[in-house]
Design an enzyme around this catalytic site. Structure first.
Site, PDB file in Angstrom:
ATOM      1  N   ASP A 106       0.717  -1.200  -0.059  1.00  0.00           N
ATOM      2  CA  ASP A 106       0.136  -0.161   0.087  1.00  0.00           C
ATOM      3  C   ASP A 106       0.751   1.354  -0.026  1.00  0.00           C
ATOM      4  OD1 ASP A 106      -1.675   1.995   0.446  1.00  0.00           O
ATOM      5  OD2 ASP A 106      -2.797   1.021   2.154  1.00  0.00           O
ATOM      6  N   ASP A 114      -2.674   2.635  -6.210  1.00  0.00           N
ATOM      7  CA  ASP A 114      -1.641   2.331  -4.997  1.00  0.00           C
ATOM      8  C   ASP A 114      -1.449   1.244  -4.161  1.00  0.00           C
ATOM      9  OD1 ASP A 114      -4.038   2.840  -3.699  1.00  0.00           O
ATOM     10  OD2 ASP A 114      -3.367   4.791  -2.525  1.00  0.00           O
ATOM     11  N   GLU A 115      -2.122   0.292  -4.546  1.00  0.00           N
ATOM     12  CA  GLU A 115      -2.438  -1.003  -4.125  1.00  0.00           C
ATOM     13  C   GLU A 115      -2.275  -2.321  -4.598  1.00  0.00           C
ATOM     14  OE1 GLU A 115      -5.387  -0.101  -0.283  1.00  0.00           O
ATOM     15  OE2 GLU A 115      -6.354  -0.856  -2.305  1.00  0.00           O
TER      16      GLU A 115
END
Length: 408
Positions: free
Chosen positions: A9, A104-105
């Site tokens: 993350d 973003d993950e």
């Protein structure tokens, strides 16, 4: 049960990208915005800004009051996607990326011989060092590891920024007690309110529920899934087929006229139609939503046959605009294609005018090819003429645009 998942993350991702791109912003409070206007909201904030209370969704004017030193940057989605692709490649070199969850993950499955705490710590050091060397030190990543995907994702948020949290089965459920229910993946404000209505205010109380109590609180089988996830069992829901393709756009103050809103909606429609064809889908319904200053939201929709053709979709959108009251100032417009089906599910003989005319498909293919090669504003239908400068490439919460096919 070993540590089967690692979840990555990236911290305050958009703001971190801006700090990596602009050395003068490093260590300073940064807010990322869709446009430079006091009426808009931050779509990301650096950790330096968060310390002053600036969050995603904070109005620009309010952010300035909370943090007078804050610097605002207009989002550069092209650069964020490039950093994302670089980050994915770095992690792939260390551990296979099983799936990308958002810009973003992402997460990976740990091989059997890498499922110990020592191996996870080794991989973490390897990934972090490679990210810093390849991308830069401003873009950091918090990592979580656990026996299932749910717990790995929860863990990744527990030691932010740039941390590592490992949740082992032997530590459950006590390892989760430091969290609030709303910190758990899958529990939002509505679910939090439902939990409170059942007298559940802490994660410890949640974990103490029986399977039947969980099923009752959730109102169905999802409660059983959640019970299993909290205990480290790997029970995930089945993959779902894509249900919609669409785009939305907040209209800039100087474009808030009905003619501009209509043109922008056609720009959005043509972008959606290109994506629809690239994915091999046909749309059965078209929706138009318009948010108007001081008057709320207007919505209209219509059924289609099974359509990919931009001109057929354009006719549908024109019909929907006739049903929208043209009063006040339009603030936001959204176009969505729904009731999606694949080519295999479409009976061509039922829609001969739409599906069997090779001339239409050849024109669409030629336009798509030119737009993918030279940019999405190269060739377009005239209905979008007044909106072509608007609605640039944007990263959605659960979708990362393909720069090869959707670049401006």
């Amino acid at each position: 049960m070993g540590l089967r998942y690692m979840f990555f993350d990236f911290d305050s991702y958009f703001a971190s990208c801006e700090q990596q791109l602009n050395e003068e912003l490093r260590g300073r409070p940064v807010g990322v915005v869709p446009m430079l206007a006091d009426t808009t909201c931050c779509i990301a904030a650096s950790y330096e800004a968060k310390r002053f209370g600036v969050r995603t969704g904070t109005k620009v004017a309010e952010a300035r009051k909370l943090c007078p030193e804050i610097q605002f940057k207009v989002a550069d989605h092209h650069e964020y996607i490039k950093f994302h692709e670089q980050a994915k490649a770095v992690i792939e070199n260390c551990l296979h990326v099983e799936a990308v969850m958002s810009i973003d993950e992402m997460y990976g499955l740990l091989p059997t011989h890498w499922q110990s705490v020592a191996e996870v710590e080794r991989l973490t050091r390897q990934v972090k060092a490679a990210l810093a060397a390849t991308i830069g030190e401003s873009i950091t990543c918090s990592i979580g590891a656990g026996p299932n995907l749910f717990l790995a994702k929860v863990a990744s948020g527990m030691r932010k920024p740039d941390g590592l949290k490992i949740i082992e089965t032997k530590d459950l459920p006590r390892a989760l007690y430091e969290l609030k229910p709303i910190d758990l993946y899958g529990i939002g404000p509505s679910m939090e309110a439902r939990l409170k209505a059942h007298g559940i205010h802490t994660v410890e109380q949640l974990c103490a529920l029986t399977q039947e109590q969980m099923r009752d609180v959730w109102g169905g089988i999802e409660g059983l899934r959640y019970y299993a996830r909290l205990r480290g069992e790997d029970w995930e829901g089945a993959e779902t087929q894509r249900r919609t393709v669409g785009h939305s756009h907040v209209i800039s103050p100087d474009k808030r006229s009905w003619s501009s809103a209509k043109a922008i909606s056609h720009r959005l429609l043509q972008k959606a139609a290109l994506r629809l064809r690239n994915m091999g889908y046909y749309a059965g319904r078209l929706e138009l939503k318009v948010r108007v200053m001081g008057q709320g939201k207007y919505k209209s929709d219509c059924r289609l046959g099974a359509v990919q053709d931009t001109r057929e979709l354009t006719g549908g959108l024109n019909r929907l605009w006739q049903e929208i009251p043209h009063e006040g100032y339009p603030l936001k417009v959204a176009v969505t294609l729904t009731d999606l089906t694949t080519a295999e599910s479409v009976a061509g003989s039922l829609f001969p005018d739409l599906l069997d005319d090779p001339r239409r498909s050849r024109i669409d293919q030629a336009m798509d090819s030119l737009n993918q090669k030279f940019g999405s504003r190269t060739v377009f239908l005239g209905s979008a003429l007044g909106g072509m400068s608007e609605a640039p490439l944007r990263i959605a919460f659960s979708r990362i645009p393909d720069l090869k096919t959707e670049r401006d």
